[in-house]
Design a protein around this motif. Sequence first.
Motif, PDB file in Angstrom:
ATOM      1  N   ARG A   1      -2.394  -3.766  -2.740  1.00 17.68           N
ATOM      2  CA  ARG A   1      -1.615  -3.522  -3.947  1.00 17.68           C
ATOM      3  C   ARG A   1      -2.157  -2.291  -4.672  1.00 17.68           C
ATOM      4  O   ARG A   1      -2.510  -2.334  -5.854  1.00 17.68           O
ATOM      5  CB  ARG A   1      -1.635  -4.763  -4.851  1.00 17.68           C
ATOM      6  N   ALA A   2      -2.186  -1.183  -3.912  1.00 16.35           N
ATOM      7  CA  ALA A   2      -2.822   0.032  -4.440  1.00 16.35           C
ATOM      8  C   ALA A   2      -2.184   1.281  -3.840  1.00 16.35           C
ATOM      9  O   ALA A   2      -1.538   1.230  -2.784  1.00 16.35           O
ATOM     10  CB  ALA A   2      -4.308   0.013  -4.113  1.00 16.35           C
ATOM     11  N   GLN A   3      -2.397   2.384  -4.527  1.00 14.62           N
ATOM     12  CA  GLN A   3      -2.061   3.705  -3.994  1.00 14.62           C
ATOM     13  C   GLN A   3      -3.322   4.362  -3.471  1.00 14.62           C
ATOM     14  O   GLN A   3      -4.382   4.265  -4.096  1.00 14.62           O
ATOM     15  CB  GLN A   3      -1.452   4.587  -5.095  1.00 14.62           C
ATOM     16  N   ILE A   4      -3.218   5.013  -2.338  1.00 14.62           N
ATOM     17  CA  ILE A   4      -4.336   5.794  -1.811  1.00 14.62           C
ATOM     18  C   ILE A   4      -3.836   7.182  -1.443  1.00 14.62           C
ATOM     19  O   ILE A   4      -2.643   7.397  -1.233  1.00 14.62           O
ATOM     20  CB  ILE A   4      -5.005   5.138  -0.574  1.00 14.62           C
ATOM     21  N   GLY A   5      -4.776   8.114  -1.364  1.00 14.03           N
ATOM     22  CA  GLY A   5      -4.467   9.461  -0.909  1.00 14.03           C
ATOM     23  C   GLY A   5      -5.226   9.755   0.364  1.00 14.03           C
ATOM     24  O   GLY A   5      -6.352   9.278   0.553  1.00 14.03           O
ATOM     25  N   VAL A   6      -4.603  10.527   1.251  1.00 14.19           N
ATOM     26  CA  VAL A   6      -5.229  10.892   2.526  1.00 14.19           C
ATOM     27  C   VAL A   6      -5.156  12.403   2.695  1.00 14.19           C
ATOM     28  O   VAL A   6      -4.080  13.005   2.596  1.00 14.19           O
ATOM     29  CB  VAL A   6      -4.515  10.215   3.706  1.00 14.19           C
ATOM     30  N   ALA A   7      -6.301  13.022   2.905  1.00 16.31           N
ATOM     31  CA  ALA A   7      -6.349  14.482   3.122  1.00 16.31           C
ATOM     32  C   ALA A   7      -7.682  14.809   3.782  1.00 16.31           C
ATOM     33  O   ALA A   7      -8.550  13.950   3.931  1.00 16.31           O
ATOM     34  CB  ALA A   7      -6.217  15.237   1.803  1.00 16.31           C
ATOM     35  N   TYR A   8      -7.836  16.061   4.184  1.00 17.28           N
ATOM     36  CA  TYR A   8      -9.110  16.493   4.767  1.00 17.28           C
ATOM     37  C   TYR A   8     -10.146  16.734   3.674  1.00 17.28           C
ATOM     38  O   TYR A   8      -9.813  16.972   2.529  1.00 17.28           O
ATOM     39  CB  TYR A   8      -8.905  17.767   5.579  1.00 17.28           C
TER      40      TYR A   8
ATOM     41  N   LEU B   1       0.864  -1.182   0.000  1.00 17.64           N
ATOM     42  CA  LEU B   1       0.000   0.000   0.000  1.00 17.64           C
ATOM     43  C   LEU B   1       0.896   1.226   0.000  1.00 17.64           C
ATOM     44  O   LEU B   1       1.819   1.326   0.810  1.00 17.64           O
ATOM     45  CB  LEU B   1      -0.903   0.016   1.230  1.00 17.64           C
ATOM     46  N   PHE B   2       0.636   2.161  -0.910  1.00 18.58           N
ATOM     47  CA  PHE B   2       1.411   3.393  -1.051  1.00 18.58           C
ATOM     48  C   PHE B   2       0.491   4.537  -0.654  1.00 18.58           C
ATOM     49  O   PHE B   2      -0.505   4.797  -1.327  1.00 18.58           O
ATOM     50  CB  PHE B   2       1.867   3.524  -2.500  1.00 18.58           C
ATOM     51  N   VAL B   3       0.790   5.203   0.457  1.00 23.83           N
ATOM     52  CA  VAL B   3      -0.133   6.175   1.052  1.00 23.83           C
ATOM     53  C   VAL B   3       0.382   7.598   0.837  1.00 23.83           C
ATOM     54  O   VAL B   3       1.317   8.054   1.502  1.00 23.83           O
ATOM     55  CB  VAL B   3      -0.336   5.904   2.552  1.00 23.83           C
ATOM     56  N   SER B   4      -0.239   8.315  -0.092  1.00 20.90           N
ATOM     57  CA  SER B   4       0.171   9.679  -0.405  1.00 20.90           C
ATOM     58  C   SER B   4      -0.606  10.687   0.441  1.00 20.90           C
ATOM     59  O   SER B   4      -1.842  10.670   0.444  1.00 20.90           O
ATOM     60  CB  SER B   4      -0.081   9.981  -1.889  1.00 20.90           C
ATOM     61  N   PRO B   5       0.083  11.567   1.144  1.00 20.34           N
ATOM     62  CA  PRO B   5      -0.609  12.598   1.924  1.00 20.34           C
ATOM     63  C   PRO B   5      -1.028  13.760   1.049  1.00 20.34           C
ATOM     64  O   PRO B   5      -0.672  13.842  -0.135  1.00 20.34           O
ATOM     65  CB  PRO B   5       0.474  13.033   2.915  1.00 20.34           C
ATOM     66  N   GLY B   6      -1.783  14.682   1.630  1.00 21.31           N
ATOM     67  CA  GLY B   6      -2.128  15.911   0.946  1.00 21.31           C
ATOM     68  C   GLY B   6      -0.886  16.744   0.662  1.00 21.31           C
ATOM     69  O   GLY B   6       0.211  16.475   1.160  1.00 21.31           O
ATOM     70  N   LEU B   7      -1.064  17.777  -0.141  1.00 20.83           N
ATOM     71  CA  LEU B   7       0.059  18.638  -0.520  1.00 20.83           C
ATOM     72  C   LEU B   7       0.722  19.265   0.702  1.00 20.83           C
ATOM     73  O   LEU B   7       1.947  19.333   0.798  1.00 20.83           O
ATOM     74  CB  LEU B   7      -0.442  19.725  -1.469  1.00 20.83           C
ATOM     75  N   GLU B   8      -0.080  19.743   1.652  1.00 25.17           N
ATOM     76  CA  GLU B   8       0.466  20.364   2.860  1.00 25.17           C
ATOM     77  C   GLU B   8       0.623  19.288   3.932  1.00 25.17           C
ATOM     78  O   GLU B   8      -0.349  18.890   4.601  1.00 25.17           O
ATOM     79  CB  GLU B   8      -0.453  21.490   3.335  1.00 25.17           C
ATOM     80  N   PHE B   9       1.830  18.790   4.050  1.00 27.85           N
ATOM     81  CA  PHE B   9       2.124  17.706   4.979  1.00 27.85           C
ATOM     82  C   PHE B   9       3.622  17.723   5.246  1.00 27.85           C
ATOM     83  O   PHE B   9       4.415  17.309   4.400  1.00 27.85           O
ATOM     84  CB  PHE B   9       1.712  16.361   4.366  1.00 27.85           C
ATOM     85  N   SER B  10       4.024  18.248   6.391  1.00 29.38           N
ATOM     86  CA  SER B  10       5.453  18.306   6.688  1.00 29.38           C
ATOM     87  C   SER B  10       5.665  18.730   8.136  1.00 29.38           C
ATOM     88  O   SER B  10       4.750  19.235   8.797  1.00 29.38           O
ATOM     89  CB  SER B  10       6.166  19.307   5.775  1.00 29.38           C
ATOM     90  N   ALA B  11       6.868  18.529   8.611  1.00 27.54           N
ATOM     91  CA  ALA B  11       7.234  18.955   9.959  1.00 27.54           C
ATOM     92  C   ALA B  11       7.188  20.471  10.093  1.00 27.54           C
ATOM     93  O   ALA B  11       7.032  20.998  11.197  1.00 27.54           O
ATOM     94  CB  ALA B  11       8.636  18.443  10.297  1.00 27.54           C
TER      95      ALA B  11
ATOM     96  N   TYR C   1      -2.834  11.787   9.503  1.00 29.23           N
ATOM     97  CA  TYR C   1      -2.249  10.878   8.516  1.00 29.23           C
ATOM     98  C   TYR C   1      -1.893   9.555   9.180  1.00 29.23           C
ATOM     99  O   TYR C   1      -2.205   8.483   8.660  1.00 29.23           O
ATOM    100  CB  TYR C   1      -1.006  11.508   7.899  1.00 29.23           C
ATOM    101  N   ALA C   2      -1.260   9.634  10.351  1.00 34.71           N
ATOM    102  CA  ALA C   2      -0.908   8.418  11.084  1.00 34.71           C
ATOM    103  C   ALA C   2      -2.148   7.622  11.458  1.00 34.71           C
ATOM    104  O   ALA C   2      -2.161   6.385  11.398  1.00 34.71           O
ATOM    105  CB  ALA C   2      -0.110   8.781  12.336  1.00 34.71           C
ATOM    106  N   ARG C   3      -3.191   8.322  11.838  1.00 39.47           N
ATOM    107  CA  ARG C   3      -4.452   7.653  12.175  1.00 39.47           C
ATOM    108  C   ARG C   3      -4.977   6.869  10.966  1.00 39.47           C
ATOM    109  O   ARG C   3      -5.426   5.721  11.094  1.00 39.47           O
ATOM    110  CB  ARG C   3      -5.465   8.698  12.630  1.00 39.47           C
ATOM    111  N   ALA C   4      -4.911   7.474   9.802  1.00 38.62           N
ATOM    112  CA  ALA C   4      -5.371   6.792   8.587  1.00 38.62           C
ATOM    113  C   ALA C   4      -4.528   5.563   8.291  1.00 38.62           C
ATOM    114  O   ALA C   4      -5.055   4.502   7.920  1.00 38.62           O
ATOM    115  CB  ALA C   4      -5.325   7.766   7.406  1.00 38.62           C
ATOM    116  N   VAL C   5      -3.216   5.675   8.440  1.00 38.46           N
ATOM    117  CA  VAL C   5      -2.327   4.549   8.168  1.00 38.46           C
ATOM    118  C   VAL C   5      -2.600   3.397   9.123  1.00 38.46           C
ATOM    119  O   VAL C   5      -2.709   2.234   8.710  1.00 38.46           O
ATOM    120  CB  VAL C   5      -0.847   4.994   8.258  1.00 38.46           C
ATOM    121  N   VAL C   6      -2.726   3.692  10.409  1.00 37.60           N
ATOM    122  CA  VAL C   6      -2.947   2.619  11.379  1.00 37.60           C
ATOM    123  C   VAL C   6      -4.349   2.027  11.228  1.00 37.60           C
ATOM    124  O   VAL C   6      -4.544   0.823  11.399  1.00 37.60           O
ATOM    125  CB  VAL C   6      -2.682   3.113  12.820  1.00 37.60           C
TER     126      VAL C   6
END
Length: 220
Positions: free
Chosen positions: A213-220, A156-166, A198-203
Amino acid sequence: MTTTNTKNITIIGGTGYAGSAIAREAVARGHKVTVVSRNGTAEPIANVNYVASPVAQAGASVAGADVVVGALSPRAENAGTLRAAYGQLARQSADAGARLVLVGGFSCLRRTAGGPRILDSEGLPSEVPAEVVAEAQENLDVLNDLLADTSGLDWLFVSPGLEFSAWSPGEDLGRYRIGDDVALFDESGKSAISGVDYARAVVDEIENPTRHRAQIGVAY
């Protein structure tokens, strides 16, 4: 929150922004978490097992895992190494019968269903530093390798939204939306997700897989 379906989760690169957020969420739910990182951490999370090791020597930690999470950043000493590192990790995960979940990049998503990847169609703005463009390309190379995989690996390849960083950690809103490989935007045209959500979505996906075997995106 705790879960009765306890999993052994190994997080490669689990001391960075995304990796540490996933480790914190997973251990809070009662999972057994091992973090593998090159240099360890000065701020360990309680009840997480830390292993100081280069990725090339992470095999023992992968062998006992139910789920392997790749949260490496393709920068600094890792620059130019992500594709090979994740290729090895994919083989080790397949051998171990473990699910492989990778922290992906926004530019690997599409604007429209069936359209080109954002990086392929638009590139990144000219003011974006060359090293950031290289990082985005490395992430896309990893995804393309997974899409071409014939081993049967559950990935599973989990892409976050554009604004996602420390540098823009966002807030814990306790919610998220999950989509396929088309980028998600809110009603104001913003694509963002906090590290916590994002971590909540992954867990959540680790505990109750909805896609394989897929890519997903996670954002608000």
